[in-house]
Scaffold this motif. Structure first.
Motif, PDB file in Angstrom:
ATOM      1  N   VAL A 203      -5.120  38.121   6.154  1.00 48.54           N
ATOM      2  CA  VAL A 203      -6.417  37.504   6.409  1.00 48.54           C
ATOM      3  C   VAL A 203      -6.358  36.711   7.718  1.00 48.54           C
ATOM      4  O   VAL A 203      -5.308  36.210   8.111  1.00 48.54           O
ATOM      5  CB  VAL A 203      -6.842  36.635   5.193  1.00 48.54           C
ATOM      6  CG1 VAL A 203      -5.878  35.485   4.977  1.00 48.54           C
ATOM      7  CG2 VAL A 203      -8.249  36.110   5.349  1.00 48.54           C
ATOM      8  N   GLY A 204      -7.509  36.682   8.403  1.00 44.54           N
ATOM      9  CA  GLY A 204      -7.605  35.822   9.585  1.00 44.54           C
ATOM     10  C   GLY A 204      -7.127  36.443  10.876  1.00 44.54           C
ATOM     11  O   GLY A 204      -6.783  35.728  11.809  1.00 44.54           O
ATOM     12  N   GLY A 205      -7.115  37.763  10.940  1.00 47.25           N
ATOM     13  CA  GLY A 205      -6.822  38.402  12.217  1.00 47.25           C
ATOM     14  C   GLY A 205      -8.110  38.621  12.990  1.00 47.25           C
ATOM     15  O   GLY A 205      -9.197  38.611  12.423  1.00 47.25           O
ATOM     16  N   GLY A 206      -7.970  38.829  14.282  1.00 46.11           N
ATOM     17  CA  GLY A 206      -9.152  39.126  15.076  1.00 46.11           C
ATOM     18  C   GLY A 206      -8.836  38.959  16.540  1.00 46.11           C
ATOM     19  O   GLY A 206      -7.902  38.231  16.893  1.00 46.11           O
ATOM     20  N   LEU A 207      -9.602  39.605  17.383  1.00 46.96           N
ATOM     21  CA  LEU A 207      -9.341  39.518  18.818  1.00 46.96           C
ATOM     22  C   LEU A 207     -10.356  38.542  19.415  1.00 46.96           C
ATOM     23  O   LEU A 207     -10.479  37.442  18.931  1.00 46.96           O
ATOM     24  CB  LEU A 207      -9.359  40.924  19.419  1.00 46.96           C
ATOM     25  CG  LEU A 207      -8.333  41.860  18.726  1.00 46.96           C
ATOM     26  CD1 LEU A 207      -8.405  43.271  19.260  1.00 46.96           C
ATOM     27  CD2 LEU A 207      -6.918  41.324  18.868  1.00 46.96           C
ATOM     28  N   GLY A 208     -11.065  38.934  20.441  1.00 50.92           N
ATOM     29  CA  GLY A 208     -12.082  38.039  20.996  1.00 50.92           C
ATOM     30  C   GLY A 208     -11.489  36.844  21.721  1.00 50.92           C
ATOM     31  O   GLY A 208     -10.352  36.865  22.177  1.00 50.92           O
ATOM     32  N   ARG A 209     -12.286  35.787  21.782  1.00 52.36           N
ATOM     33  CA  ARG A 209     -11.925  34.603  22.557  1.00 52.36           C
ATOM     34  C   ARG A 209     -10.614  33.967  22.108  1.00 52.36           C
ATOM     35  O   ARG A 209      -9.844  33.447  22.913  1.00 52.36           O
ATOM     36  CB  ARG A 209     -13.070  33.592  22.387  1.00 52.36           C
ATOM     37  CG  ARG A 209     -13.022  32.386  23.256  1.00 52.36           C
ATOM     38  CD  ARG A 209     -14.329  31.627  23.107  1.00 52.36           C
ATOM     39  NE  ARG A 209     -15.440  32.467  23.536  1.00 52.36           N
ATOM     40  CZ  ARG A 209     -16.009  32.383  24.740  1.00 52.36           C
ATOM     41  NH1 ARG A 209     -15.601  31.490  25.609  1.00 52.36           N
ATOM     42  NH2 ARG A 209     -16.997  33.185  25.073  1.00 52.36           N
ATOM     43  N   THR A 210     -10.375  33.975  20.802  1.00 52.85           N
ATOM     44  CA  THR A 210      -9.158  33.362  20.266  1.00 52.85           C
ATOM     45  C   THR A 210      -8.399  34.424  19.471  1.00 52.85           C
ATOM     46  O   THR A 210      -8.591  34.548  18.268  1.00 52.85           O
ATOM     47  CB  THR A 210      -9.528  32.198  19.318  1.00 52.85           C
ATOM     48  OG1 THR A 210     -10.667  31.527  19.835  1.00 52.85           O
ATOM     49  CG2 THR A 210      -8.387  31.239  19.160  1.00 52.85           C
ATOM     50  N   PRO A 211      -7.567  35.187  20.129  1.00 51.44           N
ATOM     51  CA  PRO A 211      -6.913  36.288  19.410  1.00 51.44           C
ATOM     52  C   PRO A 211      -5.877  35.780  18.417  1.00 51.44           C
ATOM     53  O   PRO A 211      -5.128  34.850  18.718  1.00 51.44           O
ATOM     54  CB  PRO A 211      -6.235  37.089  20.521  1.00 51.44           C
ATOM     55  CG  PRO A 211      -6.032  36.123  21.623  1.00 51.44           C
ATOM     56  CD  PRO A 211      -7.170  35.155  21.554  1.00 51.44           C
TER      57      PRO A 211
END
Ligand code: SF4
Lengths: 556, 100
Positions: A203-211
């Motif tokens: 949980v809590g993965g993601g790219l964008g501004r705060t990878p």
């Protein structure tokens, strides 16, 4: 293969009728743009730089030949003759007129497709391994669970207005081709002690501004508890996710700020309450859905290895294509084929209407009519006979779809960037095109080996630059396009976020800079088997930085 | 609308409601051709152009009007910023552009 159930059909038809009426009212002046915009977004209609854009969901990247033909027809009839496959396993049309969109949605509904939940703060299209149901290293088909999640999350009343959008990815193989740790929730199907199915959940993965990479919240959730556990996560997120600041609203920030332990504790408490309730996943239901994904009628028969070897010996381009673009299959005699949408100098992910038709025909002739879309912006024929490879290659070559570069330096991911996207700071596609031309020589590409270049035109990171071995991020520096390079990112089971190597480069310089990085790797690798990523991890960024900026930069 | 643009020469642009196509405020009505756009100078003319934009929004001709800076090149004008150059001329990506 997956079939829409009656509920879907009825719902989608209602939605088409509703949206047709909304478009009519907008054009008649009964709805203002402020009123209309959220409605169009709910139906996947964006306004980009030059035109409206329609984003169509391709659930877990699975398409039938009939659906592909429909997409070709739409491209030809309502658009400019091409479509763009994205890193979210979606398809985007770049030029539809608003007035035509109801008709397009009607056509899509005829082949059980739609554009619902491709926008907005809801649970988006659940993505999955593009080799699902085919690859030799798979222990369970992720599409079954992606579909269960799709049904649960579609129009879920509690989760239609989340703090922010929410993305789920599933893999069922030992190689993670779905980049699960780059998603809000990533699911890895596992087998328990008695070979029973369960899930390791990130949980809590993601790219964008705060990878961020997803963190493990549980190492084993039993199959029947899957939806209850997901619902528990979503509830905790819905309760605490920040709605005051768009940039801090994703679950990754919540997990980061409060710590995985504290989130786990809350999720477990919530889970304990709802477990075994309405969300319990009964065996029969799971089996019913699994039947949608029953394997095709594979044929048993001898492999004519000699014929294949001979064809490869005769045609080196074919040999390279077999080497790069086919994948080990669980069924003897079969293989999966990547259809590269990365011709030298082309637009990554673009396919012309005629090419879509050709792919549909080839899929019908050789691949049980099945097609997949990968987040790497390529197409896949998941099940083909090895014996048919020469014919498949010939048919693809005729459609200009036989580039044998899967996983090589020209297999570049690029978002639409400033050529189309209203949010962009810089162009992505022309950089990809120039890089592709620079490295066009296939012998040189093979010598370089596996390396991924990923390009985003702004910090939203649709081009996944953070998880490219070489990532390129377009920024705006005083009105000029400028490109920041990151190194060492990776999306798979050994995921990492790339590190910024130093100051950025102008559009003129960036292709040379990438070439310098690649040459540096060639110079420093222990042997040709040491890949770019492995070498980078061994060497660190110093030699690459020195090569780019000179050794003097190190003192600074 | 974003913060007020101050530039020597400006043009009001928007996307047409029906098909999203890029359009400009012309001498008289709306045009898809930047060469036919009305060149706006000074605060008063800018306000007039924006007023025309608001009216066109109300009349359902277009959405999201805003002023852009243009510069004189040769006999005509072109947008100062790359984003607007691309909006004006279409994607710079080869096959997509020719299709456009
Ligand atoms: S990364 Fe930015 S520029 Fe690229 S498609 Fe996403 S929002 Fe647009």
């Amino acid at each position: 293969m997956y079939r829409y159930d009656e509920f879907d059909a009825e719902f989608v038809n209602d939605r088409v009728a509703q949206f047709s009426d909304q478009v009519r009212r907008r054009i008649a002046g009964e709805l203002t743009e402020e009123q209309f915009k959220p409605l169009r977004l709910m139906n996947g209609v964006y306004l980009q730089l030059h035109a409206y854009m329609l984003r169509i969901a391709i659930p877990y990247g699975t398409l039938s030949s009939t659906q592909m033909r429909k997409l070709a027809h739409i491209a030809r009839t309502y658009d400019k003759g091409y479509g763009h496959f994205t890193t979210r396993q979606n398809l985007q049309f770049n030029w539809p007129s608003l007035e035509d969109i109801p008709a397009i949605l009607q056509e899509l509904a005829e082949v059980e497709m739609h554009a619902i939940q491709t926008s907005g703060n809801c649970i988006r299209n659940t993505t999955a391994d593009h080799l699902a149901g085919a690859s030799a290293d798979e222990h369970a088909d992720p599409r079954v669970y992606a579909e269960i999640i799709r049904q649960w999350s579609s129009l879920h009343p509690e989760f239609s207005f989340l703090p922010r959008k929410f993305k789920v990815a599933v893999t069922g193989a030992s190689t993670d081709r779905a980049a699960i740790r780059a998603h809000d929730i990533g699911l890895e199907i596992r087998r328990g002690e008695n070979r029973q199915i369960g899930f390791r959940i990130f949980v809590g993965g993601g790219l964008g501004r705060t990878p961020m990479l997803g963190k493990e919240i549980r190492d084993f959730v039993e199959e029947r508890d899957l939806l209850a556990y997901l619902e528990a996560i979503l509830r905790v997120y819905n309760r605490w996710g920040r709605r005051d600041n768009k940039y801090k609203a994703r679950i990754k920030i919540l997990v980061h700020e409060r710590g995985i332990e504290s989130i786990r504790e809350e999720v477990e408490a919530e889970f304990a309450e709802i477990r075994g309730g309405a969300l319990d996943l009964p065996q029969e239901e799971r089996q019913r859905i699994a039947r949608y994904f029953a394997p095709p009628p594979f044929e048993e028969g001898p492999i004519d290895a000699a014929r294949l070897t001979e064809a490869m010996a005769k045609d080196p381009a074919f040999a390279v294509w077999v080497e790069r673009n086919t994948h080990a299959h669980k069924q003897p005699g079969y293989t999966s084929v990547t259809i590269s949408l990365k011709p030298i100098g082309g637009v990554p992910g673009d396919a012309k209407a005629d090419q879509m038709d050709s792919v549909a025909d080839i899929a019908d002739r050789f691949a049980f009519g099945e097609i997949r879309v990968s987040h790497e912006q390529n197409l896949i024929l998941p099940h083909v006979k090895k014996n048919d490879l020469p014919e498949i290659y010939a048919a693809l070559a005729e459609a200009k779809l036989a580039t044998g570069n899967r996983g090589l330096v020209t297999d570049i991911i690029a978002c639409p960037g400033l050529d189309y996207c209203a949010l962009a700071n810089a162009r992505s596609i022309p950089i990809a095109q120039r890089l592709s031309e620079r490295f066009a020589d296939i012998e040189r590409q093979r010598e370089i080996g596996d390396v991924s270049i990923k390009i985003s035109g702004c910090i939203n990171a649709c081009g996944h630059h953070h998880v490219g071995h070489i990532g390129i991020l377009g920024v705006d520096r005083k009105g000029e396009e400028f490109y920041q390079i990151t190194l060492g990112g990776a999306p798979g089971e050994d995921a990492s976020i790339g590190e910024i190597v130093g100051k950025g480069f102008s559009a003129d310089e960036v292709v040379d800079a990438v070439e310098t990085l690649v040459d540096t790797y060639i110079r420093l690798r222990t042997d040709p088997k040491e890949s770019f990523l492995t070498a980078y991890r061994r060497l660190g960024e110093a030699p690459f930085r020195d090569a780019l900026y000179g050794e003097a930069s190190r003192a600074a | 609308m974003a913060k007020k643009l101050v530039a020597e020469q400006m043009v009001l642009t928007a996307n047409r409601l029906a098909d999203g196509r890029v359009i400009y405020l012309g001498a008289d009505g709306w045009t898809i051709d930047l060469d036919e756009a009305r060149i706006v100078r000074g605060a008063e003319e800018a306000e007039g152009a924006e007023e025309a934009g608001r009216k066109a929004v109300a009349d359902r001709i277009l959405v999201e009007p805003y002023l852009i800076e243009v510069v004189t090149v040769g006999g005509g004008v072109e947008p100062a910023r790359l984003r607007e150059k691309i909006r004006c001329a279409g994607p710079t990506t080869g096959h997509s552009r020719s299709a456009a």
